[in-house]
Design a protein around this motif. Structure first.
Motif, PDB file in Angstrom:
ATOM      1  N   ILE A  30      -1.831 -78.576  -0.431  1.00  0.00           N
ATOM      2  CA  ILE A  30      -2.123 -79.975  -0.056  1.00  0.00           C
ATOM      3  C   ILE A  30      -1.037 -80.529   0.868  1.00  0.00           C
ATOM      4  O   ILE A  30      -1.343 -81.167   1.887  1.00  0.00           O
ATOM      5  CB  ILE A  30      -2.227 -80.858  -1.329  1.00  0.00           C
ATOM      6  N   LEU A  31       0.217 -80.265   0.524  1.00  0.00           N
ATOM      7  CA  LEU A  31       1.320 -80.810   1.344  1.00  0.00           C
ATOM      8  C   LEU A  31       1.242 -80.283   2.768  1.00  0.00           C
ATOM      9  O   LEU A  31       1.389 -81.024   3.747  1.00  0.00           O
ATOM     10  CB  LEU A  31       2.676 -80.428   0.723  1.00  0.00           C
ATOM     11  N   ARG A  32       0.972 -78.985   2.894  1.00  0.00           N
ATOM     12  CA  ARG A  32       0.903 -78.393   4.242  1.00  0.00           C
ATOM     13  C   ARG A  32      -0.312 -78.939   4.999  1.00  0.00           C
ATOM     14  O   ARG A  32      -0.241 -79.215   6.201  1.00  0.00           O
ATOM     15  CB  ARG A  32       0.814 -76.862   4.129  1.00  0.00           C
ATOM     16  N   ALA A  33      -1.431 -79.100   4.285  1.00  0.00           N
ATOM     17  CA  ALA A  33      -2.638 -79.622   4.955  1.00  0.00           C
ATOM     18  C   ALA A  33      -2.395 -81.059   5.411  1.00  0.00           C
ATOM     19  O   ALA A  33      -2.797 -81.450   6.515  1.00  0.00           O
ATOM     20  CB  ALA A  33      -3.836 -79.551   4.014  1.00  0.00           C
ATOM     21  N   ARG A  34      -1.728 -81.859   4.569  1.00  0.00           N
ATOM     22  CA  ARG A  34      -1.439 -83.250   4.940  1.00  0.00           C
ATOM     23  C   ARG A  34      -0.600 -83.266   6.219  1.00  0.00           C
ATOM     24  O   ARG A  34      -0.861 -84.043   7.133  1.00  0.00           O
ATOM     25  CB  ARG A  34      -0.667 -83.908   3.782  1.00  0.00           C
ATOM     26  N   GLU A  35       0.358 -82.361   6.299  1.00  0.00           N
ATOM     27  CA  GLU A  35       1.204 -82.306   7.501  1.00  0.00           C
ATOM     28  C   GLU A  35       0.405 -81.873   8.719  1.00  0.00           C
ATOM     29  O   GLU A  35       0.543 -82.424   9.815  1.00  0.00           O
ATOM     30  CB  GLU A  35       2.381 -81.329   7.290  1.00  0.00           C
ATOM     31  N   ALA A  36      -0.451 -80.866   8.515  1.00  0.00           N
ATOM     32  CA  ALA A  36      -1.239 -80.338   9.646  1.00  0.00           C
ATOM     33  C   ALA A  36      -2.138 -81.432  10.223  1.00  0.00           C
ATOM     34  O   ALA A  36      -2.266 -81.584  11.441  1.00  0.00           O
ATOM     35  CB  ALA A  36      -2.078 -79.145   9.184  1.00  0.00           C
ATOM     36  N   VAL A  37      -2.754 -82.233   9.336  1.00  0.00           N
ATOM     37  CA  VAL A  37      -3.651 -83.295   9.825  1.00  0.00           C
ATOM     38  C   VAL A  37      -2.842 -84.371  10.549  1.00  0.00           C
ATOM     39  O   VAL A  37      -3.267 -84.889  11.574  1.00  0.00           O
ATOM     40  CB  VAL A  37      -4.476 -83.908   8.668  1.00  0.00           C
ATOM     41  N   ARG A  38      -1.648 -84.658  10.021  1.00  0.00           N
ATOM     42  CA  ARG A  38      -0.806 -85.659  10.706  1.00  0.00           C
ATOM     43  C   ARG A  38      -0.388 -85.154  12.082  1.00  0.00           C
ATOM     44  O   ARG A  38      -0.324 -85.901  13.046  1.00  0.00           O
ATOM     45  CB  ARG A  38       0.467 -85.923   9.886  1.00  0.00           C
ATOM     46  N   ARG A  39      -0.119 -83.843  12.169  1.00  0.00           N
ATOM     47  CA  ARG A  39       0.395 -83.282  13.425  1.00  0.00           C
ATOM     48  C   ARG A  39      -0.704 -83.125  14.473  1.00  0.00           C
ATOM     49  O   ARG A  39      -0.499 -83.351  15.650  1.00  0.00           O
ATOM     50  CB  ARG A  39       1.036 -81.911  13.139  1.00  0.00           C
ATOM     51  N   TYR A  40      -1.891 -82.681  14.062  1.00  0.00           N
ATOM     52  CA  TYR A  40      -2.969 -82.414  15.037  1.00  0.00           C
ATOM     53  C   TYR A  40      -4.199 -83.259  14.727  1.00  0.00           C
ATOM     54  O   TYR A  40      -5.270 -82.717  14.414  1.00  0.00           O
ATOM     55  CB  TYR A  40      -3.390 -80.940  14.997  1.00  0.00           C
ATOM     56  N   PRO A  41      -4.096 -84.586  14.792  1.00  0.00           N
ATOM     57  CA  PRO A  41      -5.245 -85.413  14.372  1.00  0.00           C
ATOM     58  C   PRO A  41      -6.517 -85.116  15.144  1.00  0.00           C
ATOM     59  O   PRO A  41      -7.627 -85.210  14.608  1.00  0.00           O
ATOM     60  CB  PRO A  41      -4.763 -86.850  14.619  1.00  0.00           C
ATOM     61  N   SER A  42      -6.383 -84.713  16.416  1.00  0.00           N
ATOM     62  CA  SER A  42      -7.599 -84.533  17.218  1.00  0.00           C
ATOM     63  C   SER A  42      -8.433 -83.346  16.735  1.00  0.00           C
ATOM     64  O   SER A  42      -9.614 -83.228  17.063  1.00  0.00           O
ATOM     65  CB  SER A  42      -7.238 -84.355  18.685  1.00  0.00           C
ATOM     66  N   LEU A  43      -7.822 -82.465  15.934  1.00  0.00           N
ATOM     67  CA  LEU A  43      -8.601 -81.320  15.428  1.00  0.00           C
ATOM     68  C   LEU A  43      -9.573 -81.747  14.330  1.00  0.00           C
ATOM     69  O   LEU A  43     -10.483 -81.011  13.973  1.00  0.00           O
ATOM     70  CB  LEU A  43      -7.655 -80.285  14.814  1.00  0.00           C
ATOM     71  N   PHE A  44      -9.324 -82.950  13.781  1.00  0.00           N
ATOM     72  CA  PHE A  44     -10.080 -83.338  12.593  1.00  0.00           C
ATOM     73  C   PHE A  44     -10.886 -84.599  12.860  1.00  0.00           C
ATOM     74  O   PHE A  44     -10.385 -85.705  12.724  1.00  0.00           O
ATOM     75  CB  PHE A  44      -9.114 -83.528  11.419  1.00  0.00           C
TER      76      PHE A  44
END
Ligand code: ATP
Length: 605
Positions: free
Chosen positions: A334-348
């Motif tokens: 979860i922590l890594r996914a939260r970071e990934a979404v914060r870093r690459y918002p346009s992917l989501f």
């Protein structure tokens, strides 16, 4: 997208949405859901069967077929109320032949009379309906809700919103209808997330019946699965090996000073593992100071500051052991996914997130879903009931950075349980004050049911095995009286007890299916599983074969620690009992049962 020649029909599709909205608003007082209202564009010169957002595009032949396949939704009275409502909102118009652009060279322009000829006449339609096999009626909530619920499925919210209420008050139903409503209006999918891994399959099946086209644009998913998918999109991965996670904690615990502390009130290693999962890592704490000053919501076992230091050391040792073994745990995911979404918002790119059973999530999971939902109106809806929280360690929405002020709603009418079942279940938790995620203390349980049924069977027995056999006797009687095996569920506290119950049922020749494999499709077998697996589900007959009136105390357990376990246990039974629609069977192990018996699994007699 639909085109008329070279021109996009986006405006027409918007108009169709507006028409549905106008009808939904005008018929709200009847409780008619917007998913039950649709727009059909009938084509006289094309053979077509397609959907674009809320519009169904059908050729003349397909139109008849489509109408005859529609599920039965209305009683005669409802049909006439809806039809008068529609007549009022959309008065009949004088039709004039459509003005058409120059017709294709090989076709002459059609007149209104031509169109009348091509579209099925009412007689032809009636004949087709009479010839068709009568379609099954669908469940009433798929078409009609309480007007208050209907309003919640369409309300425009400028920020995150919340719908809460006791068990069975239709929170999930509101979420499902709201998901379908938005799914038909957005190019991006809606996420419908839940902590329980098996629920999404069940909800996906329900959504398919409510609105097939909408269901394709809703992603029903468990929160951990969603995190893994997000990481995959970002080209990342967290390896989780549960056996190694257990070993890592076991080793860290065996070397921990906390284990030997004389001042801690609970010596069960599980309790301290949960402290990591829900309080430390689950809240995303990064430094000891944060932990030292933390109000450990929901944790009644006190922890002095020296023990907090020991606890923090245990956490660091656990992290080190995870690293040495090359594995992460579910919180790392979860922590890594939260970071990934914060870093690459346009992917989501999602139209929004609806979270069911929000009380079961830890803080970082909710924050992950919050960043995923993005900013803007109608992006996040939280559904839940604090009294059904069966995991330790709470938090408030403000800690998660979520503000639902002015967008929080309460449902109170229970549609699932009979009044008798609801009273039995509510009595267990009615006096428990719970801290709600909005930060207020809820001290009253408010829920009412108008459904009347028999008195629940509540009895005692010497041990779990005897009670299980008695439960199976009751199932057999109910089956002989006409209840399908598929309408019954036996729920236990542990997976071990569930396995034992399955074995006993099979010995008696009764078909069983594990709740882990259940996907919401009717199957003629008794469902067996843990109470936690049954969250969000419901069954006509529910059997709880090995309950404790008073949990046996553990060695050296203090009052506060014991009370924490007891209140979690009461909430778990409340969840279990409120899964029953019509018949509840609860078997309590006699008070004499020992602590050893409980820890070995109560069915071992
Ligand atoms: N307006 C309604 N009319 C008839 N049935 C309804 C209505 N609303 C909900 N229901 C039915 O009531 C039952 C409970 O609904 P739902 O599962 O949405 O409740 P919930 O509040 O999410 O429950 P829980 O918190 O216990 O999981 C379901 O069978 C649902 O179909």
């Amino acid at each position: 997208m639909v085109y008329r020649g070279q021109d996009s029909c986006a405006d027409d599709l918007d108009n169709a949405d507006r028409l549905v909205d106008a009808l939904a608003e005008g018929l709200e007082h009847l409780g008619l859901t917007s998913t039950a209202i649709g727009v059909v564009w009938a084509f006289t010169a094309h053979s077509v069967d397609a959907a674009a957002r809320a519009v169904r595009l059908l050729g003349a032949t397909e139109l008849i077929e489509w109408i005859t396949r529609l599920p039965r939704r209305f009683s005669v009275e409802q049909a006439s109320a809806v039809s008068s409502g529609v007549a009022e909102i959309c008065p009949a118009m004088e039709a004039t032949p459509p003005t058409r652009r120059p017709a294709a060279r090989h076709r002459r322009a059609e007149t209104a009379a031509d169109i009348q000829d091509v579209l099925p006449g009412i007689d032809e339609l009636v004949k087709a309906l009479l010839d068709a096999e009568l379609t099954e009626p669908i469940e009433s909530w798929m078409t009609f809700l309480h007007p208050e619920q209907v309003r919640l499925t369409r309300t425009h919210w400028t920020g995150p919103a919340r719908v809460r209420g006791p068990a069975g008050t239709g929170k999930t139903v509101v979420g499902l209808h709201r998901a379908t409503y938005h799914a038909l209006r957005s190019p991006h999918p809606i996420i419908f997330a839940s902590f329980v891994r098996t629920l999404p399959r069940v909800f996906a099946e329900l959504a398919r019946i409510v609105s097939e086209p909408a269901s394709h644009n809703i992603h029903f998913v468990g929160v951990h699965q969603l995190a893994a998918e997000c990481l995959q999109k970002a080209g990342e991965h967290v390896h989780i090996d549960s056996a190694k996670v257990d070993t890592a904690f076991g080793l860290a615990w065996s070397r921990s000073e906390l284990k030997h502390s004389t001042s801690i009130a609970n010596h069960s290693p599980m309790y301290w593992k949960e402290e990591i999962d829900y309080v430390i890592k689950g809240r995303g704490l990064t430094g000891f100071e944060q932990y030292r000053d933390l109000h450990r919501i929901g944790r009644k076992t006190p922890l002095r500051s020296a023990d907090r230091e020991r606890m923090w050391d245990l956490y660091l040792a656990y992290e080190e052991q995870l690293g040495l073994r090359g594995t992460g745990d579910f919180n790392d995911l979860i922590l890594r996914a939260r970071e990934a979404v914060r870093r690459y918002p346009s992917l989501f790119q999602y139209a929004g997130v609806i979270v069911d059973e929000v009380q079961d999530l830890n803080l970082i999971s909710l924050q992950f879903l919050d960043v995923l939902s993005g900013d803007g109106p109608n992006r996040m809806l939280l559904l839940g009931d604090s009294r059904q929280s069966v995991y330790p360690g709470g938090f408030t929405l403000s800690e998660a950075g979520i503000n639902v002020a002015g967008r929080a709603h309460v449902l109170r009418e229970n549609y699932r349980n009979t009044a008798q079942i609801l009273a039995t279940a509510s009595a267990l938790v009615a006096d428990d004050a719970v801290l709600d995620i909005e930060g207020t203390v809820e001290d009253r349980l408010e829920g009412t049911s108008t459904r009347v049924g028999g008195k629940p069977t509540v009895l005692s027995g010497p041990d779990g095995k005897t009670l299980s056999s008695m439960a199976i006797d009751d199932m057999t009687t109910a089956h002989a009286d006409g209840t399908n095996w598929g309408n019954m569920a036996a729920l236990t506290r542990t997976t071990r007890e569930a396995r034992q119950m399955m074995a006993l049922l099979r010995l008696r020749g009764i078909p069983t299916v594990s709740l882990t494999d259940y996907a919401g499709v009717t199957i003629e077998a008794v469902k067996v599983g843990t109470i936690k697996r049954a969250k969000g589900l419901e069954f006509s007959h529910v059997y709880l074969p090995a309950l404790h009136r008073e949990l046996p105390r553990q060695v050296n357990e203090t009052d506060s620690s014991y009370e924490e376990r007891r209140s979690l246990y009461r909430r778990e039974i409340y969840v279990a009992m409120t899964r029953a629609r019509d018949h509840l069977w609860a078997g309590y192990i006699d008070e004499k049962s020992t602590e050893a018996e409980l820890s070995r699994g109560s069915m071992l007699a």
